[in-house]
Design a protein around this motif. Structure first.
Motif, PDB file in Angstrom:
ATOM      1  N   VAL A 170       0.841  -1.201   0.000  1.00 34.62           N
ATOM      2  CA  VAL A 170       0.000   0.000   0.000  1.00 34.62           C
ATOM      3  C   VAL A 170       0.877   1.253   0.000  1.00 34.62           C
ATOM      4  O   VAL A 170       0.683   2.161  -0.819  1.00 34.62           O
ATOM      5  N   MET A 171       1.844   1.296   0.911  1.00 34.27           N
ATOM      6  CA  MET A 171       2.709   2.482   0.986  1.00 34.27           C
ATOM      7  C   MET A 171       3.608   2.578  -0.252  1.00 34.27           C
ATOM      8  O   MET A 171       3.880   3.675  -0.741  1.00 34.27           O
ATOM      9  N   SER A 172       4.059   1.457  -0.745  1.00 30.98           N
ATOM     10  CA  SER A 172       4.899   1.464  -1.938  1.00 30.98           C
ATOM     11  C   SER A 172       4.140   2.055  -3.127  1.00 30.98           C
ATOM     12  O   SER A 172       4.703   2.825  -3.908  1.00 30.98           O
ATOM     13  N   ASN A 173       2.867   1.723  -3.248  1.00 28.49           N
ATOM     14  CA  ASN A 173       2.055   2.278  -4.330  1.00 28.49           C
ATOM     15  C   ASN A 173       1.894   3.790  -4.214  1.00 28.49           C
ATOM     16  O   ASN A 173       1.714   4.483  -5.207  1.00 28.49           O
ATOM     17  N   ARG A 174       1.945   4.287  -3.003  1.00 26.24           N
ATOM     18  CA  ARG A 174       1.796   5.733  -2.798  1.00 26.24           C
ATOM     19  C   ARG A 174       3.032   6.512  -3.232  1.00 26.24           C
ATOM     20  O   ARG A 174       2.950   7.702  -3.487  1.00 26.24           O
ATOM     21  N   VAL A 175       4.179   5.852  -3.281  1.00 20.73           N
ATOM     22  CA  VAL A 175       5.420   6.566  -3.607  1.00 20.73           C
ATOM     23  C   VAL A 175       6.072   6.072  -4.890  1.00 20.73           C
ATOM     24  O   VAL A 175       7.147   6.531  -5.254  1.00 20.73           O
ATOM     25  N   ILE A 176       5.417   5.157  -5.574  1.00 26.07           N
ATOM     26  CA  ILE A 176       6.014   4.540  -6.759  1.00 26.07           C
ATOM     27  C   ILE A 176       6.371   5.565  -7.843  1.00 26.07           C
ATOM     28  O   ILE A 176       7.350   5.404  -8.566  1.00 26.07           O
ATOM     29  N   CYS A 231       7.359   8.634  -7.373  1.00 27.05           N
ATOM     30  CA  CYS A 231       8.343   9.624  -6.926  1.00 27.05           C
ATOM     31  C   CYS A 231       9.663   9.432  -7.671  1.00 27.05           C
ATOM     32  O   CYS A 231      10.116   8.303  -7.870  1.00 27.05           O
ATOM     33  N   LYS A 232      10.275  10.531  -8.044  1.00 26.62           N
ATOM     34  CA  LYS A 232      11.499  10.482  -8.861  1.00 26.62           C
ATOM     35  C   LYS A 232      12.783  10.396  -8.036  1.00 26.62           C
ATOM     36  O   LYS A 232      13.794   9.916  -8.527  1.00 26.62           O
ATOM     37  N   SER A 233      12.745  10.872  -6.803  1.00 24.89           N
ATOM     38  CA  SER A 233      13.973  10.881  -6.000  1.00 24.89           C
ATOM     39  C   SER A 233      13.705  10.310  -4.614  1.00 24.89           C
ATOM     40  O   SER A 233      12.555  10.230  -4.163  1.00 24.89           O
ATOM     41  N   ALA A 234      14.782   9.940  -3.951  1.00 28.52           N
ATOM     42  CA  ALA A 234      14.667   9.430  -2.586  1.00 28.52           C
ATOM     43  C   ALA A 234      14.093  10.510  -1.672  1.00 28.52           C
ATOM     44  O   ALA A 234      13.278  10.222  -0.792  1.00 28.52           O
ATOM     45  N   LYS A 235      14.487  11.740  -1.883  1.00 21.00           N
ATOM     46  CA  LYS A 235      13.974  12.861  -1.076  1.00 21.00           C
ATOM     47  C   LYS A 235      12.469  12.998  -1.264  1.00 21.00           C
ATOM     48  O   LYS A 235      11.727  13.202  -0.300  1.00 21.00           O
ATOM     49  N   GLU A 236      12.008  12.873  -2.488  1.00 19.78           N
ATOM     50  CA  GLU A 236      10.572  12.974  -2.766  1.00 19.78           C
ATOM     51  C   GLU A 236       9.817  11.809  -2.109  1.00 19.78           C
ATOM     52  O   GLU A 236       8.739  11.997  -1.547  1.00 19.78           O
ATOM     53  N   ILE A 237      10.403  10.609  -2.150  1.00 19.08           N
ATOM     54  CA  ILE A 237       9.793   9.449  -1.482  1.00 19.08           C
ATOM     55  C   ILE A 237       9.685   9.724   0.009  1.00 19.08           C
ATOM     56  O   ILE A 237       8.635   9.535   0.627  1.00 19.08           O
ATOM     57  N   LEU A 276       6.309  10.033   2.237  1.00 11.71           N
ATOM     58  CA  LEU A 276       6.060   9.130   3.377  1.00 11.71           C
ATOM     59  C   LEU A 276       5.816   9.921   4.653  1.00 11.71           C
ATOM     60  O   LEU A 276       4.934   9.581   5.443  1.00 11.71           O
ATOM     61  N   GLU A 277       6.593  10.958   4.851  1.00 15.57           N
ATOM     62  CA  GLU A 277       6.427  11.773   6.053  1.00 15.57           C
ATOM     63  C   GLU A 277       5.040  12.404   6.094  1.00 15.57           C
ATOM     64  O   GLU A 277       4.368  12.384   7.125  1.00 15.57           O
ATOM     65  N   THR A 278       4.591  12.930   4.978  1.00 11.23           N
ATOM     66  CA  THR A 278       3.257  13.528   4.917  1.00 11.23           C
ATOM     67  C   THR A 278       2.184  12.465   5.108  1.00 11.23           C
ATOM     68  O   THR A 278       1.212  12.681   5.831  1.00 11.23           O
ATOM     69  N   GLN A 279       2.372  11.301   4.490  1.00 11.83           N
ATOM     70  CA  GLN A 279       1.399  10.212   4.614  1.00 11.83           C
ATOM     71  C   GLN A 279       1.291   9.711   6.049  1.00 11.83           C
ATOM     72  O   GLN A 279       0.206   9.423   6.534  1.00 11.83           O
ATOM     73  N   CYS A 280       2.429   9.594   6.724  1.00 11.99           N
ATOM     74  CA  CYS A 280       2.440   9.012   8.074  1.00 11.99           C
ATOM     75  C   CYS A 280       2.181  10.027   9.182  1.00 11.99           C
ATOM     76  O   CYS A 280       1.528   9.699  10.168  1.00 11.99           O
ATOM     77  N   HIS A 281       2.703  11.221   9.025  1.00 15.03           N
ATOM     78  CA  HIS A 281       2.587  12.205  10.099  1.00 15.03           C
ATOM     79  C   HIS A 281       1.663  13.359   9.765  1.00 15.03           C
ATOM     80  O   HIS A 281       1.296  14.118  10.643  1.00 15.03           O
ATOM     81  N   GLY A 282       1.326  13.510   8.507  1.00 20.32           N
ATOM     82  CA  GLY A 282       0.443  14.592   8.112  1.00 20.32           C
ATOM     83  C   GLY A 282       1.195  15.879   7.859  1.00 20.32           C
ATOM     84  O   GLY A 282       2.398  15.989   8.098  1.00 20.32           O
ATOM     85  N   SER A 283       0.471  16.855   7.412  1.00 17.63           N
ATOM     86  CA  SER A 283       1.055  18.163   7.131  1.00 17.63           C
ATOM     87  C   SER A 283       1.313  18.894   8.451  1.00 17.63           C
ATOM     88  O   SER A 283       0.938  18.423   9.521  1.00 17.63           O
ATOM     89  N   ALA A 284       1.917  20.035   8.356  1.00 20.13           N
ATOM     90  CA  ALA A 284       2.232  20.817   9.559  1.00 20.13           C
ATOM     91  C   ALA A 284       0.972  21.158  10.347  1.00 20.13           C
ATOM     92  O   ALA A 284       0.956  21.095  11.577  1.00 20.13           O
ATOM     93  N   SER A 285      -0.110  21.495   9.658  1.00 18.98           N
ATOM     94  CA  SER A 285      -1.346  21.850  10.363  1.00 18.98           C
ATOM     95  C   SER A 285      -1.959  20.626  11.045  1.00 18.98           C
ATOM     96  O   SER A 285      -2.506  20.727  12.151  1.00 18.98           O
ATOM     97  N   ILE A 286      -1.846  19.462  10.413  1.00 15.91           N
ATOM     98  CA  ILE A 286      -2.355  18.233  11.035  1.00 15.91           C
ATOM     99  C   ILE A 286      -1.532  17.907  12.279  1.00 15.91           C
ATOM    100  O   ILE A 286      -2.076  17.530  13.317  1.00 15.91           O
TER     101      ILE A 286
END
Length: 184
Positions: free
Chosen positions: A42-48, A50-56, A60-70
């Protein structure tokens, strides 16, 4: 769909790469591979895409922890839960302790930690009225700044086990007396 390359990028053939560029490309590929291999499907499909490791990583950080407001809202909700923390009806000491420890861990993850005295006091005050004598003894006999929450729980748990043992002993005596009366 054709990709556009930003103007500041220079497209080179692999044969024209410098040793530093080769090292960078290989390192990037290794990191992407590690990230993809460590994710479930599931998580792999969300980042498949992405072009760079930084983008991945950012995805992942946004998916797992949410945005700054969340994150901000989550922190506020956890602080509110801490401030209003209280025992639930028919909740055992161990269940209360586990729930409180989980709350403290979640608060720590959002950057909000409490000193021992605060968390110990909060936990003792959350206990039901039947624990008042024991919590009073702990508050007056121990420095809640230096005692860990685990130690406080251990003291309460020991007391709880002793009370249960006495109740069981009285219960078995009552059953024995009842059996003796019936046998006569």
């Amino acid at each position: 769909m054709e990709e556009t390359v930003p103007e500041h990028y220079v497209v080179k053939a692999k044969s024209e790469w410098t040793p530093e560029e080769t090292t960078h490309v290989l390192r990037e590929a290794k990191i992407k591979n590690i990230l993809h291999n460590s994710l479930d499907i599931v998580m792999s499909n969300r980042v498949i895409a992405c072009k760079s490791a930084k983008e991945i990583w950012d995805t992942l950080e946004t998916q797992c922890h949410g945005s700054a407001s969340i994150k901000k809202n989550r922190k506020a909700l956890l602080i509110q839960e801490y401030e209003q923390f209280d025992a639930r009806p028919d909740e055992s000491l161990t269940d209360l302790y586990d729930r409180f420890l989980t709350l403290l861990n979640n608060l720590s993850l959002v950057g909000n930690e409490y000193v021992s005295e605060d968390s110990n006091t909060k936990f003792l005050r959350a206990l039901p009225e039947e624990w008042d004598t024991q919590t009073s003894i702990i508050r007056h006999q121990y420095d809640l700044n230096t005692v860990s929450l685990d130690e406080v729980y251990g003291m309460l748990r020991t007391h709880d086990l002793e009370v249960q043992k006495r109740k069981n002993k009285k219960s078995s005596k009552a059953k024995t007396i009842a059996l003796n009366v019936e046998a006569k």
